[in-house]
Design a protein around this motif. Structure first.
Motif, PDB file in Angstrom:
ATOM      1  N   VAL A  66       0.862  -1.180   0.000  1.00  0.00           N
ATOM      2  CA  VAL A  66       0.000   0.000   0.000  1.00  0.00           C
ATOM      3  C   VAL A  66       0.902   1.235   0.000  1.00  0.00           C
ATOM      4  CG1 VAL A  66      -1.742   1.320   1.280  1.00  0.00           C
ATOM      5  CG2 VAL A  66      -1.910  -1.178   1.140  1.00  0.00           C
ATOM      6  N   LYS A  68       0.486   5.463  -0.447  1.00  0.00           N
ATOM      7  CA  LYS A  68      -0.453   6.606  -0.499  1.00  0.00           C
ATOM      8  C   LYS A  68      -1.894   6.125  -0.660  1.00  0.00           C
ATOM      9  CE  LYS A  68       2.860  10.077  -1.946  1.00  0.00           C
ATOM     10  NZ  LYS A  68       3.324  11.025  -2.963  1.00  0.00           N
ATOM     11  N   GLU A  70      -3.070   3.506  -1.930  1.00  0.00           N
ATOM     12  CA  GLU A  70      -3.376   2.630  -3.064  1.00  0.00           C
ATOM     13  C   GLU A  70      -2.709   1.284  -2.905  1.00  0.00           C
ATOM     14  OE1 GLU A  70      -2.984   4.108  -7.100  1.00  0.00           O
ATOM     15  OE2 GLU A  70      -3.904   5.992  -6.421  1.00  0.00           O
ATOM     16  N   ARG A  71      -3.532   0.255  -3.099  1.00  0.00           N
ATOM     17  CA  ARG A  71      -3.054  -1.110  -2.918  1.00  0.00           C
ATOM     18  C   ARG A  71      -2.655  -1.716  -4.250  1.00  0.00           C
ATOM     19  NH1 ARG A  71      -6.216  -5.788   0.445  1.00  0.00           N
ATOM     20  NH2 ARG A  71      -5.492  -7.562  -0.775  1.00  0.00           N
ATOM     21  N   GLN A  72      -1.454  -2.290  -4.278  1.00  0.00           N
ATOM     22  CA  GLN A  72      -0.979  -2.949  -5.498  1.00  0.00           C
ATOM     23  C   GLN A  72      -0.701  -4.409  -5.179  1.00  0.00           C
ATOM     24  OE1 GLN A  72       2.721  -1.395  -7.034  1.00  0.00           O
ATOM     25  NE2 GLN A  72       2.757  -2.885  -8.694  1.00  0.00           N
TER      26      GLN A  72
END
Ligand SMILES: [Cu+2]
Length: 262
Positions: A66, A68, A70-72
């Motif tokens: 994660v 900022k 946002e999950r990748q």
């Protein structure tokens, strides 16, 4: 009513507590970066304070970062490796993850449940570790949405040895009071090229695992006596309690990095 249920859950966690503390690692040696880097990450299920027995990992269920908010998904970056522990060899995983932008990177691993024969239970340690680039804080104190997790209340990438670390234990997003948190020092940091432990810099304490208990707000604090990596594991704090007809201990693990003030 809720408090009573949580208290019962906490006492069950005490009863299931093993003598030796095992910790899932999500390890990279340098957690404060100045320049873009390809981070080597090692996923090892181990007894890191005693530089002891290592356990075979199954294929992880989830691995993500994660940044900022946002999950990748990083599951496709996982590769199996063999960890050559001081006592035995074990199946582990590695990944290489590029880090370019400044800010906090929260890595999270959901391993496959591990069957612990001596206790006839499954163990699943949902584990978080942190990397920062450029000294810019961008959300290390935010939860990542795991079923259970420890959220740091001190910046986890540069704790001063001799100060304290506090965290709040969450299960399904809510604080868990009265839960046992085991604490370990990573005595022999893995050599990421050789996939084996380095020279141990500490020995296990007499009397077994180091333990804190969360307060009414689900928070705990531990004085960090020494530079290096410290792990915190809340046992059985997760909502899942059964796997393949057996008891499951779904634990929350976090790793933080301390430095000497020079
Ligand atoms: Cu163990």
């Amino acid at each position: 009513m809720k408090t009573i249920l949580l208290a019962l859950a906490a006492s069950a966690a005490f009863a299931a507590s093993p003598a030796l503390a095992h910790f899932q690692l999500v390890y990279t040696p340098e957690v404060n970066l100045e320049k873009p880097a390809d981070l080597p990450l090692k996923m090892i299920f181990w007894h890191p304070m005693e530089n002891g027995h290592a356990m075979d990992m199954g294929e992880p269920e989830e691995f993500f970062v994660v940044f900022k908010g946002e999950r990748q998904d990083l599951t496709s970056t996982l590769e199996p490796i063999t960890f050559h522990g001081a006592e035995n060899e074990a199946k582990a995983y590695e990944a290489t993850v590029p880090v370019k932008r400044n800010g906090d990177y929260i890595f999270a691993l959901v391993p496959a449940p591990y069957y612990e024969q001596s206790e006839d239970i499954y163990i699943q340690q949902l584990t978080k570790s942190f990397v920062n680039k450029g000294g810019i804080p961008t959300g290390w104190n935010e939860p990542v949405g795991l079923p259970t997790e420890i959220v740091p209340l001190n910046k986890p990438t540069n704790i001063v040895a001799g100060s304290t670390f506090s965290g709040v234990l969450l299960s399904e997003g809510k604080p868990v009071p009265g839960a046992e948190v085991e604490i370990e020092y990573m005595a022999a940091e893995p050599d990421v090229d050789a996939d084996r432990p380095g020279e141990p810099t500490a020995s296990p304490m007499p009397g077994g695992a180091l333990v804190a208990v969360t307060d009414a707000d689900g928070e705990f604090t531990f004085g960090i006596p020494k530079a290096g990596f410290w792990g915190f594991a809340a046992l059985g704090s997760g909502p899942a309690t059964e796997h393949e007809g057996k008891e499951l201990s779904q634990d929350a693990v976090i790793w933080v990095r301390a430095y000497d003030l020079k």
